[in-house]
Design a protein around this motif. Structure first.
Motif, PDB file in Angstrom:
ATOM      1  N   ALA A 121     -21.459 -50.930 125.157  1.00  0.00           N
ATOM      2  CA  ALA A 121     -21.460 -50.465 123.765  1.00  0.00           C
ATOM      3  C   ALA A 121     -20.626 -51.389 122.882  1.00  0.00           C
ATOM      4  CB  ALA A 121     -20.956 -49.027 123.687  1.00  0.00           C
ATOM      5  N   GLU A 122     -19.472 -51.793 123.368  1.00  0.00           N
ATOM      6  CA  GLU A 122     -18.619 -52.684 122.584  1.00  0.00           C
ATOM      7  C   GLU A 122     -19.319 -54.018 122.326  1.00  0.00           C
ATOM      8  OE1 GLU A 122     -14.036 -54.333 122.485  1.00  0.00           O
ATOM      9  OE2 GLU A 122     -14.816 -53.546 124.370  1.00  0.00           O
ATOM     10  N   THR A 123     -19.936 -54.572 123.347  1.00  0.00           N
ATOM     11  CA  THR A 123     -20.648 -55.840 123.206  1.00  0.00           C
ATOM     12  C   THR A 123     -21.758 -55.739 122.167  1.00  0.00           C
ATOM     13  OG1 THR A 123     -20.161 -56.479 125.483  1.00  0.00           O
ATOM     14  CG2 THR A 123     -22.068 -57.543 124.451  1.00  0.00           C
ATOM     15  N   GLU A 124     -22.488 -54.639 122.190  1.00  0.00           N
ATOM     16  CA  GLU A 124     -23.650 -54.496 121.309  1.00  0.00           C
ATOM     17  C   GLU A 124     -23.299 -54.044 119.890  1.00  0.00           C
ATOM     18  OE1 GLU A 124     -26.464 -55.720 122.126  1.00  0.00           O
ATOM     19  OE2 GLU A 124     -26.054 -55.980 124.260  1.00  0.00           O
ATOM     20  N   LEU A 125     -22.208 -53.300 119.716  1.00  0.00           N
ATOM     21  CA  LEU A 125     -21.941 -52.675 118.424  1.00  0.00           C
ATOM     22  C   LEU A 125     -20.725 -53.188 117.659  1.00  0.00           C
ATOM     23  CD1 LEU A 125     -22.639 -48.950 119.420  1.00  0.00           C
ATOM     24  CD2 LEU A 125     -24.168 -50.498 118.168  1.00  0.00           C
ATOM     25  N   LYS A 126     -19.654 -53.516 118.352  1.00  0.00           N
ATOM     26  CA  LYS A 126     -18.367 -53.743 117.690  1.00  0.00           C
ATOM     27  C   LYS A 126     -18.421 -54.756 116.548  1.00  0.00           C
ATOM     28  CE  LYS A 126     -13.523 -54.772 118.526  1.00  0.00           C
ATOM     29  NZ  LYS A 126     -12.522 -55.119 119.535  1.00  0.00           N
ATOM     30  N   SER A 127     -18.952 -55.928 116.784  1.00  0.00           N
ATOM     31  CA  SER A 127     -18.907 -56.967 115.748  1.00  0.00           C
ATOM     32  C   SER A 127     -20.019 -56.823 114.716  1.00  0.00           C
ATOM     33  CB  SER A 127     -18.936 -58.362 116.372  1.00  0.00           C
ATOM     34  OG  SER A 127     -20.167 -58.573 117.033  1.00  0.00           O
ATOM     35  N   VAL A 128     -21.177 -56.319 115.112  1.00  0.00           N
ATOM     36  CA  VAL A 128     -22.305 -56.259 114.173  1.00  0.00           C
ATOM     37  C   VAL A 128     -22.388 -54.939 113.410  1.00  0.00           C
ATOM     38  CG1 VAL A 128     -23.702 -57.988 115.360  1.00  0.00           C
ATOM     39  CG2 VAL A 128     -23.937 -55.586 115.996  1.00  0.00           C
ATOM     40  N   LEU A 129     -21.883 -53.859 113.994  1.00  0.00           N
ATOM     41  CA  LEU A 129     -21.923 -52.539 113.351  1.00  0.00           C
ATOM     42  C   LEU A 129     -20.583 -51.831 113.558  1.00  0.00           C
ATOM     43  CD1 LEU A 129     -25.498 -51.386 114.521  1.00  0.00           C
ATOM     44  CD2 LEU A 129     -24.845 -52.206 112.232  1.00  0.00           C
ATOM     45  N   PRO A 130     -19.518 -52.316 112.898  1.00  0.00           N
ATOM     46  CA  PRO A 130     -18.186 -51.762 113.151  1.00  0.00           C
ATOM     47  C   PRO A 130     -18.059 -50.269 112.844  1.00  0.00           C
ATOM     48  CG  PRO A 130     -18.144 -53.332 111.324  1.00  0.00           C
ATOM     49  CD  PRO A 130     -19.497 -53.416 111.942  1.00  0.00           C
ATOM     50  N   ARG A 131     -18.744 -49.785 111.836  1.00  0.00           N
ATOM     51  CA  ARG A 131     -18.669 -48.338 111.552  1.00  0.00           C
ATOM     52  C   ARG A 131     -19.364 -47.537 112.651  1.00  0.00           C
ATOM     53  NH1 ARG A 131     -18.246 -44.779 106.518  1.00  0.00           N
ATOM     54  NH2 ARG A 131     -19.708 -43.086 106.928  1.00  0.00           N
ATOM     55  N   ARG A 132     -20.488 -48.019 113.132  1.00  0.00           N
ATOM     56  CA  ARG A 132     -21.195 -47.344 114.229  1.00  0.00           C
ATOM     57  C   ARG A 132     -20.327 -47.393 115.486  1.00  0.00           C
ATOM     58  NH1 ARG A 132     -24.897 -43.751 113.730  1.00  0.00           N
ATOM     59  NH2 ARG A 132     -25.748 -45.028 112.071  1.00  0.00           N
ATOM     60  N   TRP A 133     -19.624 -48.487 115.691  1.00  0.00           N
ATOM     61  CA  TRP A 133     -18.708 -48.621 116.814  1.00  0.00           C
ATOM     62  C   TRP A 133     -17.576 -47.599 116.687  1.00  0.00           C
ATOM     63  CZ3 TRP A 133     -17.889 -49.307 121.556  1.00  0.00           C
ATOM     64  CH2 TRP A 133     -16.645 -49.670 122.079  1.00  0.00           C
ATOM     65  N   ALA A 134     -17.055 -47.402 115.488  1.00  0.00           N
ATOM     66  CA  ALA A 134     -15.996 -46.403 115.271  1.00  0.00           C
ATOM     67  C   ALA A 134     -16.511 -44.996 115.592  1.00  0.00           C
ATOM     68  CB  ALA A 134     -15.488 -46.472 113.833  1.00  0.00           C
ATOM     69  N   HIS A 135     -17.726 -44.688 115.157  1.00  0.00           N
ATOM     70  CA  HIS A 135     -18.320 -43.389 115.484  1.00  0.00           C
ATOM     71  C   HIS A 135     -18.469 -43.242 117.001  1.00  0.00           C
ATOM     72  CE1 HIS A 135     -21.041 -39.954 115.518  1.00  0.00           C
ATOM     73  NE2 HIS A 135     -21.922 -40.689 116.182  1.00  0.00           N
ATOM     74  N   THR A 136     -18.973 -44.285 117.628  1.00  0.00           N
ATOM     75  CA  THR A 136     -19.173 -44.268 119.083  1.00  0.00           C
ATOM     76  C   THR A 136     -17.864 -43.998 119.814  1.00  0.00           C
ATOM     77  OG1 THR A 136     -21.087 -45.731 118.958  1.00  0.00           O
ATOM     78  CG2 THR A 136     -19.854 -45.738 121.030  1.00  0.00           C
ATOM     79  N   GLN A 137     -16.812 -44.653 119.394  1.00  0.00           N
ATOM     80  CA  GLN A 137     -15.510 -44.439 120.031  1.00  0.00           C
ATOM     81  C   GLN A 137     -15.041 -42.994 119.834  1.00  0.00           C
ATOM     82  OE1 GLN A 137     -13.743 -47.974 118.013  1.00  0.00           O
ATOM     83  NE2 GLN A 137     -12.888 -48.377 120.041  1.00  0.00           N
ATOM     84  N   GLY A 138     -15.259 -42.451 118.649  1.00  0.00           N
ATOM     85  CA  GLY A 138     -14.888 -41.059 118.388  1.00  0.00           C
ATOM     86  C   GLY A 138     -15.685 -40.088 119.249  1.00  0.00           C
ATOM     87  N   VAL A 139     -16.977 -40.336 119.399  1.00  0.00           N
ATOM     88  CA  VAL A 139     -17.818 -39.474 120.233  1.00  0.00           C
ATOM     89  C   VAL A 139     -17.360 -39.554 121.692  1.00  0.00           C
ATOM     90  CG1 VAL A 139     -20.195 -39.044 121.028  1.00  0.00           C
ATOM     91  CG2 VAL A 139     -19.767 -39.616 118.627  1.00  0.00           C
ATOM     92  N   ALA A 140     -17.032 -40.737 122.150  1.00  0.00           N
ATOM     93  CA  ALA A 140     -16.535 -40.910 123.522  1.00  0.00           C
ATOM     94  C   ALA A 140     -15.201 -40.185 123.727  1.00  0.00           C
ATOM     95  CB  ALA A 140     -16.398 -42.396 123.853  1.00  0.00           C
ATOM     96  N   ARG A 141     -14.333 -40.232 122.721  1.00  0.00           N
ATOM     97  CA  ARG A 141     -13.059 -39.493 122.821  1.00  0.00           C
ATOM     98  C   ARG A 141     -13.313 -37.994 122.938  1.00  0.00           C
ATOM     99  NH1 ARG A 141     -11.352 -43.276 119.028  1.00  0.00           N
ATOM    100  NH2 ARG A 141     -11.775 -41.852 117.285  1.00  0.00           N
ATOM    101  N   ARG A 142     -14.237 -37.501 122.136  1.00  0.00           N
ATOM    102  CA  ARG A 142     -14.573 -36.070 122.202  1.00  0.00           C
ATOM    103  C   ARG A 142     -15.081 -35.730 123.599  1.00  0.00           C
ATOM    104  NH1 ARG A 142     -13.003 -32.748 117.902  1.00  0.00           N
ATOM    105  NH2 ARG A 142     -14.876 -31.485 117.933  1.00  0.00           N
ATOM    106  N   ALA A 143     -15.913 -36.577 124.156  1.00  0.00           N
ATOM    107  CA  ALA A 143     -16.448 -36.337 125.497  1.00  0.00           C
ATOM    108  C   ALA A 143     -15.321 -36.293 126.535  1.00  0.00           C
ATOM    109  CB  ALA A 143     -17.471 -37.403 125.860  1.00  0.00           C
ATOM    110  N   ALA A 144     -14.373 -37.201 126.419  1.00  0.00           N
ATOM    111  CA  ALA A 144     -13.238 -37.195 127.353  1.00  0.00           C
ATOM    112  C   ALA A 144     -12.419 -35.916 127.203  1.00  0.00           C
ATOM    113  CB  ALA A 144     -12.367 -38.427 127.117  1.00  0.00           C
ATOM    114  N   GLU A 145     -12.311 -35.420 125.971  1.00  0.00           N
ATOM    115  CA  GLU A 145     -11.553 -34.182 125.727  1.00  0.00           C
ATOM    116  C   GLU A 145     -12.217 -32.954 126.345  1.00  0.00           C
ATOM    117  OE1 GLU A 145     -11.258 -33.877 121.487  1.00  0.00           O
ATOM    118  OE2 GLU A 145     -10.000 -35.665 121.315  1.00  0.00           O
ATOM    119  N   ILE A 146     -13.536 -32.922 126.372  1.00  0.00           N
ATOM    120  CA  ILE A 146     -14.242 -31.716 126.837  1.00  0.00           C
ATOM    121  C   ILE A 146     -14.885 -31.890 128.213  1.00  0.00           C
ATOM    122  CG2 ILE A 146     -14.698 -31.029 124.453  1.00  0.00           C
ATOM    123  CD1 ILE A 146     -17.755 -31.638 125.213  1.00  0.00           C
TER     124      ILE A 146
END
Length: 185
Positions: free
Chosen positions: A11-36
């Motif tokens: 995900a980082e390879t595909e999103l971080k540099s080209v879609l930084p906002r989408r990468w931020a959302h992805t990281q937030g969704v992953a954090r939520r998943a780790a929480e639950i």
């Protein structure tokens, strides 16, 4: 490397540099998943990996159909030979089949990537995605649906889909909230 580490790298390879906002959302969704993750028991890593990869199909180099769940799932299946359950979760996240219908891609999605039979993991991924803002912060499912309609427009494909899917999204979120409330502290 385990599936969670692998999914983060992809995900980082595909999103971080080209879609930084989408990468931020992805990281937030992953954090939520780790929480639950306890809500899904032995499927915790599957939930976290699918949360991390759910929007990978937005990466410009992966766009084929313009429908990110299908493009992302095909990428994971074809380029990474990813686990079938993981690929099916990415393909069907957040009621994607309803959006596929709006786009004339329902048959392709349903045929290539049938819905996962485990409703708890499906609900958990919906919960994580639909309670995370585009910037990765926390929100309610109601606010998230309103934000999506506002961003895309009520009459757009995404706007029509999300309004149709809203009752199902809210039900999934409520089921996960109930599962979280029932867990021993």
């Amino acid at each position: 490397m385990n599936v969670v580490e692998w999914s983060t790298r992809v995900a980082e390879t595909e999103l971080k540099s080209v879609l930084p906002r989408r990468w931020a959302h992805t990281q937030g969704v992953a954090r939520r998943a780790a929480e639950i993750k306890k809500t899904v028991g032995r499927d915790a890593d599957l939930l976290i990996a699918s949360a991390t990869l759910h929007d990978v199909g937005y990466a410009p180099r992966l766009v084929v159909t313009g429908f990110h769940p299908l493009d992302g799932a095909r990428f994971l299946r074809d380029e990474h030979i990813a686990d079938e359950r993981l690929v099916r979760l990415v393909a069907n996240h957040s009621f994607a089949l309803m959006e596929a219908e709006e786009r004339g891609l329902q048959h392709e999605l349903a045929t290539e990537f049938p819905l996962l039979e485990d409703p708890l993991v499906v609900d958990a991924l919906v919960y994580c995605d639909m309670t995370t803002t585009p910037g990765g912060g926390r929100t309610t499912a109601q606010e998230r649906v309103a934000e999506i309609v506002g961003r895309y427009g009520a009459d757009s494909v995404v706007g029509r889909f999300i309004r149709r899917a809203a009752p199902e999204i809210f039900s999934s979120v409520e089921r996960i909230k109930a599962a979280l409330a029932a867990q021993p502290r």
